[in-house]
Write a protein that holds these residues in place. Sequence first.
Motif, PDB file in Angstrom:
ATOM      1  N   LYS A  14     -46.472 -18.029  14.983  1.00  0.00           N
ATOM      2  CA  LYS A  14     -46.654 -17.545  13.604  1.00  0.00           C
ATOM      3  C   LYS A  14     -48.139 -17.484  13.253  1.00  0.00           C
ATOM      4  N   LYS A  17     -49.583 -14.449  14.858  1.00  0.00           N
ATOM      5  CA  LYS A  17     -49.141 -13.212  14.230  1.00  0.00           C
ATOM      6  C   LYS A  17     -49.895 -12.921  12.932  1.00  0.00           C
ATOM      7  N   CYS A  18     -50.329 -13.973  12.259  1.00  0.00           N
ATOM      8  CA  CYS A  18     -50.940 -13.802  10.939  1.00  0.00           C
ATOM      9  C   CYS A  18     -52.274 -13.070  11.036  1.00  0.00           C
ATOM     10  N   ALA A 183     -46.165 -14.408   7.163  1.00  0.00           N
ATOM     11  CA  ALA A 183     -46.199 -14.552   8.622  1.00  0.00           C
ATOM     12  C   ALA A 183     -46.281 -16.036   9.002  1.00  0.00           C
TER      13      ALA A 183
END
Lengths: 483, 483
Positions: A14, A17-18, A183
């Motif tokens: 995560k 992904k951010c 995200a």
Amino acid sequence: MAAPAVAVDNLNPKVLKCEYAVRGEVVMHAQRLQQQLQTQPGSLPFDEILYCNIGNPQSLGQQPITFFREVLALCDHPCLLEREETKSLFSADAISRATNILASIPGRATGAYSHSQGIKGLRDAIAAGITARDGFPANADDIFLTDGASPGVHMMMQLLIRNEKDGIFCPIPQYPLYSASIALHGGALVPYYLDESTGWGLEVSDLKKQLEDARSKGIDVRALVVINPGNPTGQVLAEENQRDIVKFCKNEGLVLLADEVYQENIYVDNKKFNSFKKIARSMGYNEEDLTLVSFQSVSKGYYGECGKRGGYMEITGFSAPVREQIYKVASVNLCSNITGQILASLVMNAPKVGDASYASYKAEKDGILQSLARRAKALEDAFNNLEGITCNKAEGAMYLFPQIRLPRKAIEAAKAAKKAPDAFYALRLLETTGIVVVPGSGFGQVPGTWHIRCTILPQEEKIPAIISHFKAFHESFMAKYRD
Amino acid sequence: MAAPAVAVDNLNPKVLKCEYAVRGEVVMHAQRLQQQLQTQPGSLPFDEILYCNIGNPQSLGQQPITFFREVLALCDHPCLLEREETKSLFSADAISRATNILASIPGRATGAYSHSQGIKGLRDAIAAGITARDGFPANADDIFLTDGASPGVHMMMQLLIRNEKDGIFCPIPQYPLYSASIALHGGALVPYYLDESTGWGLEVSDLKKQLEDARSKGIDVRALVVINPGNPTGQVLAEENQRDIVKFCKNEGLVLLADEVYQENIYVDNKKFNSFKKIARSMGYNEEDLTLVSFQSVSKGYYGECGKRGGYMEITGFSAPVREQIYKVASVNLCSNITGQILASLVMNAPKVGDASYASYKAEKDGILQSLARRAKALEDAFNNLEGITCNKAEGAMYLFPQIRLPRKAIEAAKAAKKAPDAFYALRLLETTGIVVVPGSGFGQVPGTWHIRCTILPQEEKIPAIISHFKAFHESFMAKYRD
């Protein structure tokens, strides 16, 4: 035996992904160029980097409001209140305000952790400020003071998002705090598009369509984010539009997350700020009808106190057991910083007619807001005079979000350079002029359209030069890539 | 049609799971009693609530260090530096320090967002302070300024925890920030027990056993938390013990998360604080050998500036790509508050011999630390004189963690009241004396043992009364429930 403890491929996906474009690739490149200017002056075609990427007014020379800083200094060092010299150094109402604030803090201790929601006396002042603004009552128990708006947004995402099937409605374009926070918490961003052709309006029919679409994919849409005045788009929502949104959230059982941090930044006479709470209450909707969070920050407005990290969220319509959970999460971080708490109470309860500081306070405030309005208009006009650029009116907030119709050759050059076309444009702009803007792809945009976000914050005397440098860059860029 | 937008049963279960006893049930009950004292004075067997639940010195009357507050006030309102009266109101070195700090901030703008890691000049000062403390170099690029230690801990948990199979080693008893943060991020807390019988020592053989046990259950243990000086346990680790921990983390590929926020709080002559970085470097371990994070806060030490929410983490041994991810997460929140940033630089670079403020600064600092040492000793002796209570030495930090051997009848009464036995004891203590402590179950303890955590922070003149009230309560409690 030693294993590598931590590497990119074993980090939380995560986090990987951010994305956060406001401090992303273009800005990092700008920081490198700034260092180059220091170590090798004259090595670049400009003398300074102009950061138009972020709503950070004081970094570009805006001065703080004197009254606010007087009160903060006195609260930081209360011994000053016992000294005679203080009366000649500070305004009388700053002295009395600081005295009252200290009296409202248990033990006058500005160095103590406060109640997890913030100091009660300061929340009372904020609730009174909201009541005066809206004409509907606000309650100190509904206020959670926060270190700026961001931690409040994270807290709500943490509360609402259980897994990747929980969706949060976000405007596109949106401020990337929302996409980043969704995200990081592992949820789904459900987009709704703002309509550029109608001044970034919001169509409830589009909301309904997107909601049905998300639900058909098994997404449980929990909340709707609305940013008013808009970021990056600068529009101020019409009252009727706000009523439609409120009704939609009520009917669909969505939490309305209202980002209202630009509530003081309105630059046109025919628009005014209405809080979503005021709209809901004026429709007769009460706590049981709508679950609503309003975010406010000391970083924006005419005060622009970004570095102080103050803000609050006002939560209404949550059941007592849910509020207990919010309180628990707030208490894990103990409390927000007291300087920011004090400042949040000051911006919601500024000097009034008759106060010793009123005239100078009003002059400072009006000077900043009028100048911002002039800067917004000058930049907007300049953008609209360039080939292939159209720019909506900056009704509020601190940004313009012009659309740039990039020639096919430029898009191909970007592709060859492995950049999004708007990032390619922003990087060329930076390298040619020192002006830092954020590519529209960092905020989201209708596929196939390209934008940049540019703040209106450089000091007014610099605006003409920015416009002429931008114009020269854009003309040469178009000359090079024109189809 | 309206669905309930949000209810406890559709919240993020990680939020529901998280617990934070330091502001939990006992404290909420204390707040209710405090309100009762205000609205119905005389209705309770005591006149005030004594908050011994949290390390919040200034809430109990500790005064801030004058020099630090002078500098903060001048940085909040820099116009003061241009006024003649300021020279008679502020010490000369506070004026020169504030002048230098402002010069190190781009545009002297204390109201601007800073670099996401914090203002470079302040990080330089902190790195110099760490270098002077350890005798090994520190680098400003390794420092991330934070709003207290908590956000740094959350950031690391967010980075390392991918799912419930990722484990974080934590001491038991531990400070509940760690268990709360691991729960919020959905990981597994892997316990290792501190040995009460050897003064809360840590056995590496136990660590190895627990690690194997966790691995056999499929847990990927990512990091080891160590709190030194200890919270809630107050021990100061011996150098040899620290070396064993460093070697263990190196050999097992664990990130060492070193909570060093009590580094200034040492009360015994035969112990001193050694940072884990100093220990690792003195063993010849460099960046490639050990991944290490050190957390520091302005909330603790002799300064106790909890309300300012300042702190930093120093990260070493992370690869460049991982550091980029940490930077990205930091930048989503823009920056920590500038007042806290300035204060973090001050506590790591306090007045020195020859500075105008040195004598008064030293007197304030020594007065606080010596008084804390006396209070710790007085409370420790008092606990050890009570039936069924044993209390280890408070070598450091701000807490005592006495073990209370509760009679069987008390445990049954607790069961009937649906409380943990130590919570039952703490609630009776509160209702009888107004003293607020945290039950040991909030920190974790060897099953079947019961403790309370009590801070050493009430002002010294109140300690004798606290001891006599505690004694009277404990004796009557034991008289009621003795087997």
